[in-house]
Design a protein around this motif. Structure first.
Motif, mmCIF file in Angstrom:
data_model
loop_
_atom_site.group_PDB
_atom_site.id
_atom_site.type_symbol
_atom_site.label_atom_id
_atom_site.label_comp_id
_atom_site.label_asym_id
_atom_site.label_seq_id
_atom_site.Cartn_x
_atom_site.Cartn_y
_atom_site.Cartn_z
ATOM 1 N N SER A 1 0.816 -1.211 0.000
ATOM 2 C CA SER A 1 0.000 0.000 0.000
ATOM 3 C C SER A 1 0.848 1.258 0.000
ATOM 4 N N PHE A 2 2.077 1.169 0.492
ATOM 5 C CA PHE A 2 2.987 2.307 0.436
ATOM 6 C C PHE A 2 3.299 2.647 -1.015
ATOM 7 N N PHE A 3 3.546 1.625 -1.821
ATOM 8 C CA PHE A 3 3.920 1.855 -3.211
ATOM 9 C C PHE A 3 2.726 2.155 -4.105
ATOM 10 N N CYS A 4 1.581 1.577 -3.804
ATOM 11 C CA CYS A 4 0.371 1.829 -4.596
ATOM 12 C C CYS A 4 -0.834 1.692 -3.680
ATOM 13 N N ALA A 5 -1.513 2.780 -3.417
ATOM 14 C CA ALA A 5 -2.674 2.753 -2.536
ATOM 15 C C ALA A 5 -3.684 1.730 -3.044
ATOM 16 N N GLY A 6 -4.103 0.832 -2.168
ATOM 17 C CA GLY A 6 -5.078 -0.191 -2.529
ATOM 18 C C GLY A 6 -4.468 -1.544 -2.822
ATOM 19 N N LEU A 7 -3.178 -1.588 -3.088
ATOM 20 C CA LEU A 7 -2.534 -2.854 -3.427
ATOM 21 C C LEU A 7 -2.471 -3.790 -2.214
ATOM 22 N N ILE B 1 -9.141 4.007 -6.941
ATOM 23 C CA ILE B 1 -9.946 5.046 -7.596
ATOM 24 C C ILE B 1 -9.963 6.322 -6.763
ATOM 25 N N ALA B 2 -10.169 6.175 -5.451
ATOM 26 C CA ALA B 2 -10.200 7.355 -4.574
ATOM 27 C C ALA B 2 -8.857 8.071 -4.584
ATOM 28 N N TYR B 3 -7.759 7.316 -4.599
ATOM 29 C CA TYR B 3 -6.435 7.924 -4.617
ATOM 30 C C TYR B 3 -6.189 8.663 -5.932
ATOM 31 N N PHE B 4 -6.656 8.093 -7.031
ATOM 32 C CA PHE B 4 -6.525 8.742 -8.334
ATOM 33 C C PHE B 4 -7.318 10.055 -8.362
ATOM 34 N N ILE B 5 -8.553 10.014 -7.881
ATOM 35 C CA ILE B 5 -9.385 11.221 -7.845
ATOM 36 C C ILE B 5 -8.742 12.269 -6.931
ATOM 37 N N SER B 6 -8.221 11.813 -5.796
ATOM 38 C CA SER B 6 -7.562 12.733 -4.871
ATOM 39 C C SER B 6 -6.337 13.367 -5.524
ATOM 40 N N GLY B 7 -5.619 12.585 -6.318
ATOM 41 C CA GLY B 7 -4.479 13.133 -7.045
ATOM 42 C C GLY B 7 -4.906 14.210 -8.026
ATOM 43 N N LEU B 8 -6.026 13.981 -8.693
ATOM 44 C CA LEU B 8 -6.552 15.002 -9.606
ATOM 45 C C LEU B 8 -6.989 16.253 -8.850
ATOM 46 N N LEU B 9 -7.467 16.070 -7.635
ATOM 47 C CA LEU B 9 -7.910 17.217 -6.833
ATOM 48 C C LEU B 9 -6.742 18.102 -6.392
ATOM 49 N N MET B 10 -5.528 17.642 -6.603
ATOM 50 C CA MET B 10 -4.373 18.500 -6.296
ATOM 51 C C MET B 10 -4.370 19.742 -7.174
ATOM 52 N N LEU B 11 -5.047 19.666 -8.300
ATOM 53 C CA LEU B 11 -5.143 20.837 -9.180
ATOM 54 C C LEU B 11 -5.923 21.973 -8.523
ATOM 55 N N VAL B 12 -6.833 21.623 -7.602
ATOM 56 C CA VAL B 12 -7.603 22.652 -6.900
ATOM 57 C C VAL B 12 -7.222 22.711 -5.415
ATOM 58 N N LEU B 13 -6.050 22.212 -5.103
ATOM 59 C CA LEU B 13 -5.408 22.291 -3.788
ATOM 60 C C LEU B 13 -5.977 21.367 -2.716
ATOM 61 N N ILE B 14 -7.235 20.986 -2.748
ATOM 62 C CA ILE B 14 -7.790 20.126 -1.702
ATOM 63 C C ILE B 14 -7.106 18.757 -1.706
ATOM 64 N N GLY B 15 -6.591 18.345 -2.857
ATOM 65 C CA GLY B 15 -5.897 17.071 -2.967
ATOM 66 C C GLY B 15 -4.635 16.985 -2.134
ATOM 67 N N PHE B 16 -4.043 18.123 -1.820
ATOM 68 C CA PHE B 16 -2.849 18.127 -0.981
ATOM 69 C C PHE B 16 -3.177 17.724 0.450
ATOM 70 N N THR C 1 -6.203 15.585 1.045
ATOM 71 C CA THR C 1 -6.824 14.265 0.973
ATOM 72 C C THR C 1 -5.868 13.160 0.525
ATOM 73 N N THR C 2 -4.918 13.454 -0.329
ATOM 74 C CA THR C 2 -4.026 12.415 -0.848
ATOM 75 C C THR C 2 -3.165 11.779 0.247
ATOM 76 N N PRO C 3 -2.474 12.558 1.085
ATOM 77 C CA PRO C 3 -1.695 11.916 2.148
ATOM 78 C C PRO C 3 -2.564 11.163 3.157
ATOM 79 N N ILE C 4 -3.760 11.684 3.410
ATOM 80 C CA ILE C 4 -4.669 10.995 4.339
ATOM 81 C C ILE C 4 -5.057 9.633 3.785
ATOM 82 N N LEU C 5 -5.447 9.575 2.513
ATOM 83 C CA LEU C 5 -5.803 8.306 1.887
ATOM 84 C C LEU C 5 -4.617 7.351 1.851
ATOM 85 N N TRP C 6 -3.444 7.867 1.572
ATOM 86 C CA TRP C 6 -2.242 7.047 1.469
ATOM 87 C C TRP C 6 -1.921 6.382 2.808
ATOM 88 N N ILE C 7 -1.927 7.176 3.870
ATOM 89 C CA ILE C 7 -1.628 6.635 5.205
ATOM 90 C C ILE C 7 -2.738 5.702 5.663
#
Length: 75
Positions: free
Chosen positions: A11-17, A33-48, A50-56
């Motif tokens: 899961s460290f290398f790929c969220a969900g694995l 899927i959630a991690y991918f969407i969260s990565g896209l949300l980095m374009l509008v800053l909220i992803g910064f 949500t992404t680490p939260i989902l990853w951990i």
């Protein structure tokens, strides 16, 4: 028997694995899927946020689920 450390590392290398390794295919795909969407949300800053939260959360969930599987407490 599932190796909790391996599940967390996957899961460290790929969220969900790690969830897929534990046999929770649907949950693993949902994490991916959630991690991918969260990565896209980095374009509008909220992803910064949500992404680490989902990853951990994915790593911790994979580890704890592997421990539950080994203890025989599957749902």
């Amino acid at each position: 028997m599932k190796n909790p450390g391996l599940a967390a590392v996957l899961s460290f290398f790929c969220a969900g694995l790690g969830q897929v390794y534990n046999g929770e295919i649907a949950k693993g795909i949902a994490f991916i899927i959630a991690y991918f969407i969260s990565g896209l949300l980095m374009l509008v800053l909220i992803g910064f946020i949500t992404t680490p939260i989902l990853w951990i959360w994915g790593m911790v969930d994979a580890y704890r689920t592997a421990e539950r599987i080994n203890a025989g407490h599957t749902e």
